[in-house]
Design a protein around this motif. Structure first.
Motif, PDB file in Angstrom:
ATOM      1  N   PRO A 123       0.832  -1.208  -0.084  1.00 58.29           N
ATOM      2  CA  PRO A 123       0.047  -0.115   0.150  1.00 58.29           C
ATOM      3  C   PRO A 123       0.940   1.415   0.100  1.00 58.29           C
ATOM      4  O   PRO A 123       0.671   2.215  -0.811  1.00 58.29           O
ATOM      5  CB  PRO A 123      -0.855  -0.124   1.187  1.00 58.29           C
ATOM      6  N   GLU A 124       2.092   1.442   0.698  1.00 57.68           N
ATOM      7  CA  GLU A 124       2.656   2.465   1.034  1.00 57.68           C
ATOM      8  C   GLU A 124       3.400   2.658  -0.472  1.00 57.68           C
ATOM      9  O   GLU A 124       3.561   3.857  -0.802  1.00 57.68           O
ATOM     10  CB  GLU A 124       3.876   2.156   1.967  1.00 57.68           C
ATOM     11  N   ILE A 125       3.826   1.650  -1.037  1.00 60.04           N
ATOM     12  CA  ILE A 125       4.571   1.657  -2.430  1.00 60.04           C
ATOM     13  C   ILE A 125       3.719   2.166  -3.530  1.00 60.04           C
ATOM     14  O   ILE A 125       3.851   3.033  -4.306  1.00 60.04           O
ATOM     15  CB  ILE A 125       5.389   0.317  -3.006  1.00 60.04           C
ATOM     16  N   GLU A 126       2.533   1.602  -3.418  1.00 61.92           N
ATOM     17  CA  GLU A 126       1.553   2.205  -4.276  1.00 61.92           C
ATOM     18  C   GLU A 126       1.021   3.730  -4.239  1.00 61.92           C
ATOM     19  O   GLU A 126       1.126   4.215  -5.138  1.00 61.92           O
ATOM     20  CB  GLU A 126       0.195   1.177  -4.296  1.00 61.92           C
ATOM     21  N   SER A 127       0.819   4.113  -3.209  1.00 65.88           N
ATOM     22  CA  SER A 127       0.725   5.334  -2.604  1.00 65.88           C
ATOM     23  C   SER A 127       1.811   6.305  -3.336  1.00 65.88           C
ATOM     24  O   SER A 127       1.642   7.370  -3.940  1.00 65.88           O
ATOM     25  CB  SER A 127       0.220   5.574  -1.276  1.00 65.88           C
ATOM     26  N   LEU A 128       3.161   5.861  -2.850  1.00 66.18           N
ATOM     27  CA  LEU A 128       4.191   6.642  -3.033  1.00 66.18           C
ATOM     28  C   LEU A 128       4.297   6.927  -4.699  1.00 66.18           C
ATOM     29  O   LEU A 128       4.616   7.956  -5.367  1.00 66.18           O
ATOM     30  CB  LEU A 128       5.623   5.991  -2.668  1.00 66.18           C
ATOM     31  N   LEU A 129       4.233   5.854  -5.489  1.00 66.28           N
ATOM     32  CA  LEU A 129       4.346   5.637  -7.251  1.00 66.28           C
ATOM     33  C   LEU A 129       3.200   6.800  -7.535  1.00 66.28           C
ATOM     34  O   LEU A 129       3.530   7.562  -8.425  1.00 66.28           O
ATOM     35  CB  LEU A 129       4.253   4.395  -7.614  1.00 66.28           C
ATOM     36  N   GLU A 130       2.084   6.762  -6.967  1.00 68.99           N
ATOM     37  CA  GLU A 130       1.102   7.652  -7.322  1.00 68.99           C
ATOM     38  C   GLU A 130       1.426   9.053  -7.264  1.00 68.99           C
ATOM     39  O   GLU A 130       1.284   9.987  -7.893  1.00 68.99           O
ATOM     40  CB  GLU A 130      -0.317   7.213  -6.989  1.00 68.99           C
ATOM     41  N   LYS A 131       2.008   9.301  -5.905  1.00 69.72           N
ATOM     42  CA  LYS A 131       2.323  10.755  -5.367  1.00 69.72           C
ATOM     43  C   LYS A 131       3.584  11.292  -6.298  1.00 69.72           C
ATOM     44  O   LYS A 131       3.483  12.389  -6.680  1.00 69.72           O
ATOM     45  CB  LYS A 131       2.549  10.596  -4.017  1.00 69.72           C
ATOM     46  N   GLU A 132       4.367  10.377  -6.776  1.00 68.01           N
ATOM     47  CA  GLU A 132       5.621  10.823  -7.285  1.00 68.01           C
ATOM     48  C   GLU A 132       5.504  10.706  -8.965  1.00 68.01           C
ATOM     49  O   GLU A 132       6.123  11.077  -9.598  1.00 68.01           O
ATOM     50  CB  GLU A 132       6.810  10.087  -6.586  1.00 68.01           C
ATOM     51  N   ASP A 133       4.203  10.300  -9.348  1.00 65.16           N
ATOM     52  CA  ASP A 133       3.739  10.014 -10.809  1.00 65.16           C
ATOM     53  C   ASP A 133       5.068   9.187 -11.375  1.00 65.16           C
ATOM     54  O   ASP A 133       5.595   9.471 -12.652  1.00 65.16           O
ATOM     55  CB  ASP A 133       3.800  11.461 -11.569  1.00 65.16           C
TER      56      ASP A 133
END
Length: 79
Positions: free
Chosen positions: A58-68
């Protein structure tokens, strides 16, 4: 007696620059993991994957989305 192999999360990328951006972002956020060669069971355009504990998904998915940061696939495999 059969020994269970640990499950790891692999994130594959289309380009090496996306893999490097993921490594930098994860280090900034103190998310453990490392860049590795893509396991044979998976394929990736650049041949490099981010490997980490599955509980971090979940943290990786969120980070990748946030960082585009665009990724190709996320898969949990036994090592």
């Amino acid at each position: 007696m059969r020994v269970e192999k640990p499950i790891r999360l692999y994130v594959t990328f289309y380009t090496f620059s996306e893999a490097m951006a993921t490594e930098a972002a994860c280090k900034r956020e103190n998310l453990s993991g490392k860049l590795v060669s893509v396991p044979r069971k998976l394929s990736a355009g650049c041949g490099v994957a981010w490997e980490c504990e599955p509980c971090l998904r979940p943290e990786i998915e969120s980070l990748l989305e946030k960082e585009d940061i665009e990724f190709e696939e996320m898969a949990e495999l036994s090592t």
